[in-house]
Structures are given as structure tokens and as C-alpha cells.
Design a protein around this motif. Structure first.
Motif, PDB file in Angstrom:
ATOM      1  N   PHE A  79     -17.416 -16.176 -18.792  1.00  0.00           N
ATOM      2  CA  PHE A  79     -18.582 -16.739 -18.108  1.00  0.00           C
ATOM      3  C   PHE A  79     -18.267 -17.025 -16.643  1.00  0.00           C
ATOM      4  O   PHE A  79     -19.025 -16.662 -15.744  1.00  0.00           O
ATOM      5  N   LEU A  80     -17.123 -17.659 -16.396  1.00  0.00           N
ATOM      6  CA  LEU A  80     -16.737 -17.998 -15.022  1.00  0.00           C
ATOM      7  C   LEU A  80     -16.487 -16.739 -14.186  1.00  0.00           C
ATOM      8  O   LEU A  80     -16.859 -16.679 -13.006  1.00  0.00           O
ATOM      9  N   ILE A  81     -15.890 -15.730 -14.787  1.00  0.00           N
ATOM     10  CA  ILE A  81     -15.655 -14.472 -14.070  1.00  0.00           C
ATOM     11  C   ILE A  81     -16.994 -13.815 -13.720  1.00  0.00           C
ATOM     12  O   ILE A  81     -17.172 -13.317 -12.603  1.00  0.00           O
ATOM     13  N   ALA A  82     -17.927 -13.843 -14.647  1.00  0.00           N
ATOM     14  CA  ALA A  82     -19.259 -13.278 -14.370  1.00  0.00           C
ATOM     15  C   ALA A  82     -19.934 -14.035 -13.227  1.00  0.00           C
ATOM     16  O   ALA A  82     -20.565 -13.417 -12.351  1.00  0.00           O
ATOM     17  N   LYS A  83     -19.794 -15.333 -13.217  1.00  0.00           N
ATOM     18  CA  LYS A  83     -20.391 -16.134 -12.141  1.00  0.00           C
ATOM     19  C   LYS A  83     -19.695 -15.855 -10.815  1.00  0.00           C
ATOM     20  O   LYS A  83     -20.335 -15.804  -9.764  1.00  0.00           O
ATOM     21  N   GLN A  84     -18.385 -15.651 -10.863  1.00  0.00           N
ATOM     22  CA  GLN A  84     -17.655 -15.319  -9.637  1.00  0.00           C
ATOM     23  C   GLN A  84     -18.155 -13.987  -9.091  1.00  0.00           C
ATOM     24  O   GLN A  84     -18.343 -13.834  -7.890  1.00  0.00           O
ATOM     25  N   ARG A  85     -18.403 -13.026  -9.958  1.00  0.00           N
ATOM     26  CA  ARG A  85     -18.931 -11.723  -9.522  1.00  0.00           C
ATOM     27  C   ARG A  85     -20.337 -11.879  -8.949  1.00  0.00           C
ATOM     28  O   ARG A  85     -20.692 -11.231  -7.957  1.00  0.00           O
ATOM     29  N   GLU A  86     -21.135 -12.715  -9.570  1.00  0.00           N
ATOM     30  CA  GLU A  86     -22.490 -12.961  -9.064  1.00  0.00           C
ATOM     31  C   GLU A  86     -22.436 -13.568  -7.666  1.00  0.00           C
ATOM     32  O   GLU A  86     -23.177 -13.159  -6.764  1.00  0.00           O
ATOM     33  N   ILE A  87     -21.548 -14.527  -7.480  1.00  0.00           N
ATOM     34  CA  ILE A  87     -21.369 -15.137  -6.160  1.00  0.00           C
ATOM     35  C   ILE A  87     -20.924 -14.077  -5.152  1.00  0.00           C
ATOM     36  O   ILE A  87     -21.442 -14.003  -4.035  1.00  0.00           O
ATOM     37  N   SER A  88     -19.983 -13.260  -5.555  1.00  0.00           N
ATOM     38  CA  SER A  88     -19.496 -12.196  -4.677  1.00  0.00           C
ATOM     39  C   SER A  88     -20.620 -11.245  -4.295  1.00  0.00           C
ATOM     40  O   SER A  88     -20.745 -10.857  -3.125  1.00  0.00           O
ATOM     41  N   ASP A  89     -21.457 -10.857  -5.257  1.00  0.00           N
ATOM     42  CA  ASP A  89     -22.590  -9.970  -4.962  1.00  0.00           C
ATOM     43  C   ASP A  89     -23.558 -10.604  -3.973  1.00  0.00           C
ATOM     44  O   ASP A  89     -24.064  -9.937  -3.066  1.00  0.00           O
ATOM     45  N   ILE A  90     -23.820 -11.889  -4.151  1.00  0.00           N
ATOM     46  CA  ILE A  90     -24.718 -12.601  -3.232  1.00  0.00           C
ATOM     47  C   ILE A  90     -24.139 -12.561  -1.819  1.00  0.00           C
ATOM     48  O   ILE A  90     -24.844 -12.259  -0.848  1.00  0.00           O
ATOM     49  N   LEU A  91     -22.850 -12.834  -1.701  1.00  0.00           N
ATOM     50  CA  LEU A  91     -22.213 -12.868  -0.388  1.00  0.00           C
ATOM     51  C   LEU A  91     -22.129 -11.475   0.244  1.00  0.00           C
ATOM     52  O   LEU A  91     -22.338 -11.325   1.457  1.00  0.00           O
ATOM     53  N   ILE A  92     -21.857 -10.470  -0.550  1.00  0.00           N
ATOM     54  CA  ILE A  92     -21.798  -9.099  -0.032  1.00  0.00           C
ATOM     55  C   ILE A  92     -23.164  -8.676   0.490  1.00  0.00           C
ATOM     56  O   ILE A  92     -23.279  -8.093   1.577  1.00  0.00           O
ATOM     57  N   THR A  93     -24.203  -8.992  -0.266  1.00  0.00           N
ATOM     58  CA  THR A  93     -25.564  -8.662   0.164  1.00  0.00           C
ATOM     59  C   THR A  93     -25.921  -9.400   1.454  1.00  0.00           C
ATOM     60  O   THR A  93     -26.481  -8.811   2.389  1.00  0.00           O
ATOM     61  N   ALA A  94     -25.583 -10.673   1.509  1.00  0.00           N
ATOM     62  CA  ALA A  94     -25.878 -11.469   2.712  1.00  0.00           C
ATOM     63  C   ALA A  94     -25.116 -10.925   3.924  1.00  0.00           C
ATOM     64  O   ALA A  94     -25.675 -10.832   5.022  1.00  0.00           O
ATOM     65  N   ARG A  95     -23.863 -10.549   3.724  1.00  0.00           N
ATOM     66  CA  ARG A  95     -23.068 -10.007   4.823  1.00  0.00           C
ATOM     67  C   ARG A  95     -23.639  -8.673   5.314  1.00  0.00           C
ATOM     68  O   ARG A  95     -23.744  -8.435   6.514  1.00  0.00           O
ATOM     69  N   ALA A  96     -24.025  -7.805   4.396  1.00  0.00           N
ATOM     70  CA  ALA A  96     -24.607  -6.504   4.767  1.00  0.00           C
ATOM     71  C   ALA A  96     -25.911  -6.709   5.528  1.00  0.00           C
ATOM     72  O   ALA A  96     -26.169  -6.029   6.540  1.00  0.00           O
ATOM     73  N   ASP A  97     -26.722  -7.653   5.067  1.00  0.00           N
ATOM     74  CA  ASP A  97     -27.980  -7.952   5.750  1.00  0.00           C
ATOM     75  C   ASP A  97     -27.705  -8.484   7.156  1.00  0.00           C
ATOM     76  O   ASP A  97     -28.362  -8.071   8.116  1.00  0.00           O
ATOM     77  N   ALA A  98     -26.747  -9.366   7.272  1.00  0.00           N
ATOM     78  CA  ALA A  98     -26.400  -9.925   8.584  1.00  0.00           C
ATOM     79  C   ALA A  98     -25.870  -8.840   9.521  1.00  0.00           C
ATOM     80  O   ALA A  98     -26.219  -8.805  10.710  1.00  0.00           O
TER      81      ALA A  98
END
Length: 119
Positions: A79-98
Motif C-alpha cells: 500500500f505504501l509503495i503504491a502511494k509513493q508511486r502515486e506521489i511520484s506520478d503527481i510530482l512528475i506531471t507537475a514538473r512536466a507541466d511547469a
């Protein structure tokens, strides 16, 4: 003297035309800038909302956790690993948008610069 007034009038009209075109270009750039800033704000707000939701999920899982058996511990770790991946995806998307917005903003900076012929 009339020839001079005519030439001055043409020069004045030419200058007005150039200024009007520049004014339209700057108004377009202003509108584009406002849209980019608004979109960036919306994207950042959405990323923060998503991160807050992940945080709530993790906190709720931690509060409810009862690791009586090793399998429960492994399940919690997944569960924690899945949440870590979700956080990573959010940050990657935000960085690409920026990064994409930074490119557009750089192009806008060039549009706001005074043309070298007008200096």
C-alpha cells in the motif's frame, strides 16, 4: 513646406501603425500570460489537492493498521509503495507541466522585449 508636412504626416501615420500593431501584439501576449498563470495556478492547486488526498489515505491507513501477521505487514508495505508511486506520478506531471509553461513564458519574454529597431 507642404511637402515637408506631407512627409511628416506619412511618417506619423507609419509610426502610429507600428505602435498599433505593437499594442495588439502586447495585448495578445498579456492574454496569453494571464491564461498561462491561471492554468499554472489550477494545475498547482490540483496537484496539492491530490497530494493532500494521498496524505489523508496514508494517515487513515496508519491509524487503522494492525500488523498482527507478516502478511498484513507486506500488504501495508505494498500500500505504501503504491502511494509513493502515486506521489511520484503527481510530482512528475507537475514538473512536466511547469517545464512546458516555462518554455511558453520564455517565448512571451521575447515578445515583451522592445524590438531592436525601436531602440
Amino acid at each position: 513646406m507642404a511637402e515637408y508636412a506631407g512627409a511628416s504626416g506619412e511618417a506619423l501615420e507609419s509610426a502610429r501603425s507600428v505602435l498599433a500593431a505593437r499594442d495588439r501584439d502586447l495585448a495578445d501576449a498579456d492574454a496569453e500570460l494571464a491564461a498561462i498563470v491561471s492554468n499554472a495556478h489550477a494545475a498547482a492547486t490540483e496537484a496539492i489537492r491530490r497530494l493532500d488526498a494521498v496524505s489523508v489515505e496514508i494517515e487513515a491507513a496508519v491509524a487503522q493498521r494492525t500488523l498482527a501477521a507478516p502478511t498484513e505487514g507486506r500488504e501495508f508495505a505494498r500500500f505504501l509503495i503504491a502511494k509513493q508511486r502515486e506521489i511520484s506520478d503527481i510530482l512528475i506531471t507537475a514538473r512536466a507541466d511547469a517545464n512546458a509553461k516555462a518554455v511558453v513564458l520564455q517565448q512571451l519574454i521575447d515578445r515583451y522585449r522592445v524590438p531592436s529597431t525601436a531602440q
